[in-house]
Design a protein around this motif. Structure first.
Motif, PDB file in Angstrom:
ATOM      1  N   ASN A 268    -107.993 -40.143  -2.713  1.00 43.02           N
ATOM      2  CA  ASN A 268    -106.632 -40.449  -3.173  1.00 43.02           C
ATOM      3  C   ASN A 268    -105.597 -39.991  -2.150  1.00 43.02           C
ATOM      4  OD1 ASN A 268    -104.703 -41.482  -4.953  1.00 43.02           O
ATOM      5  ND2 ASN A 268    -104.413 -39.515  -5.977  1.00 43.02           N
ATOM      6  N   LEU A 269    -105.802 -40.379  -0.911  1.00 42.06           N
ATOM      7  CA  LEU A 269    -104.910 -39.984   0.187  1.00 42.06           C
ATOM      8  C   LEU A 269    -103.873 -41.069   0.419  1.00 42.06           C
ATOM      9  CD1 LEU A 269    -107.529 -38.558   2.737  1.00 42.06           C
ATOM     10  CD2 LEU A 269    -106.054 -37.280   1.175  1.00 42.06           C
ATOM     11  N   GLY A 270    -102.602 -40.636   0.497  1.00 40.90           N
ATOM     12  CA  GLY A 270    -101.548 -41.581   0.845  1.00 40.90           C
ATOM     13  C   GLY A 270    -101.328 -41.669   2.335  1.00 40.90           C
ATOM     14  N   ALA A 271    -101.577 -40.579   3.043  1.00 42.10           N
ATOM     15  CA  ALA A 271    -101.451 -40.525   4.504  1.00 42.10           C
ATOM     16  C   ALA A 271    -102.174 -39.265   4.982  1.00 42.10           C
ATOM     17  CB  ALA A 271     -99.983 -40.512   4.930  1.00 42.10           C
ATOM     18  N   ILE A 272    -102.400 -39.184   6.292  1.00 41.66           N
ATOM     19  CA  ILE A 272    -103.063 -38.023   6.898  1.00 41.66           C
ATOM     20  C   ILE A 272    -102.222 -37.556   8.072  1.00 41.66           C
ATOM     21  CG2 ILE A 272    -105.071 -37.243   8.212  1.00 41.66           C
ATOM     22  CD1 ILE A 272    -106.814 -38.995   6.541  1.00 41.66           C
ATOM     23  N   VAL A 273    -101.981 -36.249   8.130  1.00 42.11           N
ATOM     24  CA  VAL A 273    -101.288 -35.657   9.263  1.00 42.11           C
ATOM     25  C   VAL A 273    -102.329 -34.939  10.119  1.00 42.11           C
ATOM     26  CG1 VAL A 273    -100.702 -33.587   7.918  1.00 42.11           C
ATOM     27  CG2 VAL A 273     -99.437 -34.126   9.996  1.00 42.11           C
ATOM     28  N   SER A 274    -102.292 -35.232  11.394  1.00 44.34           N
ATOM     29  CA  SER A 274    -103.232 -34.629  12.349  1.00 44.34           C
ATOM     30  C   SER A 274    -102.448 -34.136  13.553  1.00 44.34           C
ATOM     31  CB  SER A 274    -104.306 -35.649  12.763  1.00 44.34           C
ATOM     32  OG  SER A 274    -103.702 -36.824  13.304  1.00 44.34           O
ATOM     33  N   GLY A 275    -103.166 -33.796  14.633  1.00 41.78           N
ATOM     34  CA  GLY A 275    -102.509 -33.244  15.817  1.00 41.78           C
ATOM     35  C   GLY A 275    -102.300 -31.754  15.670  1.00 41.78           C
ATOM     36  N   THR A 276    -101.090 -31.272  15.943  1.00 39.27           N
ATOM     37  CA  THR A 276    -100.741 -29.850  15.809  1.00 39.27           C
ATOM     38  C   THR A 276     -99.389 -29.743  15.130  1.00 39.27           C
ATOM     39  OG1 THR A 276     -99.605 -29.781  17.952  1.00 39.27           O
ATOM     40  CG2 THR A 276    -101.992 -29.334  17.947  1.00 39.27           C
ATOM     41  N   PRO A 277     -99.044 -28.559  14.584  1.00 38.83           N
ATOM     42  CA  PRO A 277     -97.713 -28.410  13.988  1.00 38.83           C
ATOM     43  C   PRO A 277     -96.585 -28.678  14.971  1.00 38.83           C
ATOM     44  CG  PRO A 277     -99.140 -26.645  13.258  1.00 38.83           C
ATOM     45  CD  PRO A 277     -99.895 -27.392  14.327  1.00 38.83           C
ATOM     46  N   ALA A 278     -96.817 -28.413  16.247  1.00 43.50           N
ATOM     47  CA  ALA A 278     -95.778 -28.685  17.248  1.00 43.50           C
ATOM     48  C   ALA A 278     -95.661 -30.166  17.554  1.00 43.50           C
ATOM     49  CB  ALA A 278     -96.070 -27.907  18.530  1.00 43.50           C
ATOM     50  N   ALA A 279     -96.745 -30.907  17.379  1.00 40.62           N
ATOM     51  CA  ALA A 279     -96.741 -32.354  17.650  1.00 40.62           C
ATOM     52  C   ALA A 279     -97.571 -33.053  16.583  1.00 40.62           C
ATOM     53  CB  ALA A 279     -97.272 -32.641  19.045  1.00 40.62           C
ATOM     54  N   PRO A 280     -97.080 -33.129  15.362  1.00 43.01           N
ATOM     55  CA  PRO A 280     -97.865 -33.746  14.286  1.00 43.01           C
ATOM     56  C   PRO A 280     -97.918 -35.261  14.430  1.00 43.01           C
ATOM     57  CG  PRO A 280     -95.717 -33.096  13.470  1.00 43.01           C
ATOM     58  CD  PRO A 280     -95.794 -32.602  14.882  1.00 43.01           C
ATOM     59  N   VAL A 281     -99.036 -35.839  13.969  1.00 39.21           N
ATOM     60  CA  VAL A 281     -99.226 -37.294  13.960  1.00 39.21           C
ATOM     61  C   VAL A 281     -99.483 -37.710  12.513  1.00 39.21           C
ATOM     62  CG1 VAL A 281    -100.594 -39.224  14.789  1.00 39.21           C
ATOM     63  CG2 VAL A 281    -100.144 -37.285  16.293  1.00 39.21           C
ATOM     64  N   LEU A 282     -98.627 -38.574  11.973  1.00 34.18           N
ATOM     65  CA  LEU A 282     -98.741 -39.016  10.583  1.00 34.18           C
ATOM     66  C   LEU A 282     -99.295 -40.428  10.561  1.00 34.18           C
ATOM     67  CD1 LEU A 282     -98.182 -38.213   7.640  1.00 34.18           C
ATOM     68  CD2 LEU A 282     -95.896 -39.204   7.883  1.00 34.18           C
ATOM     69  N   THR A 283    -100.440 -40.611   9.927  1.00 34.95           N
ATOM     70  CA  THR A 283    -101.130 -41.900   9.897  1.00 34.95           C
ATOM     71  C   THR A 283    -101.244 -42.378   8.458  1.00 34.95           C
ATOM     72  OG1 THR A 283    -102.440 -41.243  11.822  1.00 34.95           O
ATOM     73  CG2 THR A 283    -103.225 -43.146  10.558  1.00 34.95           C
ATOM     74  N   GLY A 284    -100.854 -43.637   8.236  1.00 37.69           N
ATOM     75  CA  GLY A 284    -100.927 -44.203   6.899  1.00 37.69           C
ATOM     76  C   GLY A 284    -100.187 -45.523   6.831  1.00 37.69           C
ATOM     77  N   PRO A 285    -100.063 -46.110   5.629  1.00 39.20           N
ATOM     78  CA  PRO A 285     -99.304 -47.360   5.477  1.00 39.20           C
ATOM     79  C   PRO A 285     -97.859 -47.165   5.910  1.00 39.20           C
ATOM     80  CG  PRO A 285    -100.589 -46.879   3.501  1.00 39.20           C
ATOM     81  CD  PRO A 285    -100.656 -45.662   4.361  1.00 39.20           C
ATOM     82  N   PRO A 286     -97.208 -48.225   6.412  1.00 39.73           N
ATOM     83  CA  PRO A 286     -95.828 -48.090   6.941  1.00 39.73           C
ATOM     84  C   PRO A 286     -94.846 -47.504   5.929  1.00 39.73           C
ATOM     85  CG  PRO A 286     -96.775 -50.199   7.582  1.00 39.73           C
ATOM     86  CD  PRO A 286     -97.748 -49.578   6.629  1.00 39.73           C
ATOM     87  N   GLY A 287     -94.840 -48.021   4.705  1.00 41.00           N
ATOM     88  CA  GLY A 287     -93.883 -47.526   3.724  1.00 41.00           C
ATOM     89  C   GLY A 287     -94.103 -46.068   3.371  1.00 41.00           C
TER      90      GLY A 287
END
Length: 424
Positions: free
Chosen positions: A120-139
């Motif tokens: 039940n994931l809406g999006a996933i944040v990866s990378g690092t706290p200094a350079a986070p990457v948010l992956t998921g549907p556009p909206g």
């Protein structure tokens, strides 16, 4: 010397009163009226069950979560930051769920993790706290971008360490915008209640007239008094019966409502005040019922079977729904040509004017509207009576070529014995 028999006819209003009293008393003391009163209880029961089931479904539906896939230290820092911000922002911060703790140099595919149906994931944040990457549907990622930035800033120590207390400066009175918005809410509520009550109760006129047509009672009445009086009497008898039901429902609901500690102050007050607004609501409901009932009465008078009644009444009901949408649209256009047209069209006029009472304190417009609606009721009753006489009773003057002309005045002479028998 014997007194000559009286042959004078009853006036239209006097005859209509007799018909209305006859139908009202017969319907009020019938068993069907008890079931009519119990009807809303079944509606409320079904509505309560549907609302309870809907609330249970909403409770069981989980809201989407924000997954995190970072190194072990970063996961701990981000989780702690999210917990601290949730204490200030509450539900504005999405729930953070750990997807994976990455080892140094380990690769991770967010798209593959998003395909897990049980997460039940809406999006996933990866990378690092200094350079986070948010992956998921556009909206979704556009809505969560700001929250992720706050969490990351808090995790890296770049967020504020203290949050200043906000002093609330409350106004003594509501603003003009708040008052106007409250008037719109009351106007929409008044329209919905008026529309639902009219559509729910006006259909009784159909069944009443179709039944009497089958028993030939309507023809006996038409032979004794003017058809206009018959139609008026039946309309007002059904209106009185509807008000009897509304009175019972209102008293029962009022005891529950006020007994629960509620009052009219729970709703935004209308521009004309609650007493006048409720009084105008009574008048506009009566006129809306008479306008729609006169159409249904005409349909019931010329239809020969229940199937024909259903075929004719459905377009009328659909047109009334369009009138409701028209009047609802006019609420957003006060003082415009759209509102003026909605107030002139007879079937949308009551809905438009009850909304105007909530938005505008002027009363002279209601006097004009009420007069216009009364005139329209009289015209519709007259047209319905002429159509019934021409199409059903096959009476009326002959035009050229043997064709009947419904606009001609029919013969008024009837037997004096029928005039004297009906009042008794």
């Amino acid at each position: 010397m014997s007194t000559p028999p009286q042959t004078g006819r009853l006036s239209t209003l006097a005859a209509a009163y007799i018909i209305a009293r006859r139908d009202f008393v017969a319907s009020l003391f019938s068993r069907s009226f008890i079931f009519f009163l119990l009807g809303p209880l079944f509606t409320l029961m079904v509505g309560g069950l549907a609302g309870g089931i809907g609330a249970r479904v909403q409770q069981n539906v989980e809201r989407p979560k924000l997954g995190i896939a970072m190194s072990e230290f970063d996961v701990i820092a981000m989780t702690r930051a999210r917990h601290e911000l949730a204490g200030k922002l509450g539900g504005a911060i999405p729930d953070l769920v750990e997807v994976k703790r990455l080892k140094p140099g380990e690769s991770f595919d967010p798209a593959a993790a998003m395909r897990n149906p049980s997460a039940n994931l809406g999006a996933i944040v990866s990378g690092t706290p200094a350079a986070p990457v948010l992956t998921g549907p556009p909206g979704r990622i556009e809505n969560w971008q700001g929250q992720v930035e706050l969490i990351a800033a808090e995790a890296t120590g770049q967020g504020p360490t203290t949050y200043p207390a906000v002093t609330l400066g409350k106004l003594a009175q509501t603003t003009t915008a708040d008052t106007r918005q409250g008037h719109v809410v009351t106007a929409q509520l008044g329209q919905v209640v008026l529309f639902l009550l009219t559509m729910l109760l006006a259909g009784m006129v159909l069944s009443n007239l179709v039944e009497e047509k089958g028993n030939k009672i309507i023809e006996v009445l038409a032979a004794a008094i003017a058809l206009d009086a018959v139609f008026l009497g039946k309309l007002f008898s059904m209106l009185a019966l509807s008000w009897a039901g509304l009175l019972v429902w209102g008293l029962f609901g009022g005891v529950i409502w006020f007994g629960g500690g509620h009052s009219l102050n729970d709703f935004p007050p209308p521009a004309v005040g609650w007493p006048l607004f409720l009084g105008l609501g009574v008048i506009y409901f009566s006129l809306a019922y008479l306008l729609l009932g006169s159409l249904f009465l005409t349909i019931g008078s010329i239809a020969t079977t229940i199937r024909e009644v259903q075929m004719w009444s459905m377009p009328i009901s659909l047109l009334q729904i369009l009138n409701f949408f028209f009047a609802s649209y006019a609420v957003a256009k006060p003082g415009s040509v759209v509102e003026l047209m909605a107030a002139i069209v007879p079937f949308s006029s009551p809905l438009t004017m009850i909304a105007r009472a909530a938005q505008d304190p002027r009363l002279w417009t209601h006097a004009l509207a009420i007069g216009w609606q009364v005139l329209c009721v009289a015209l519709l009753v007259r047209i319905g009576a002429r159509l019934f006489r021409t199409w059903v009773m096959k009476s009326g003057p002959q035009g050229s070529g043997g064709r009947r002309r419904w606009w001609h005045r029919p013969a008024a002479a009837v037997a004096g014995v029928a005039d004297r028998a009906l009042p008794g």
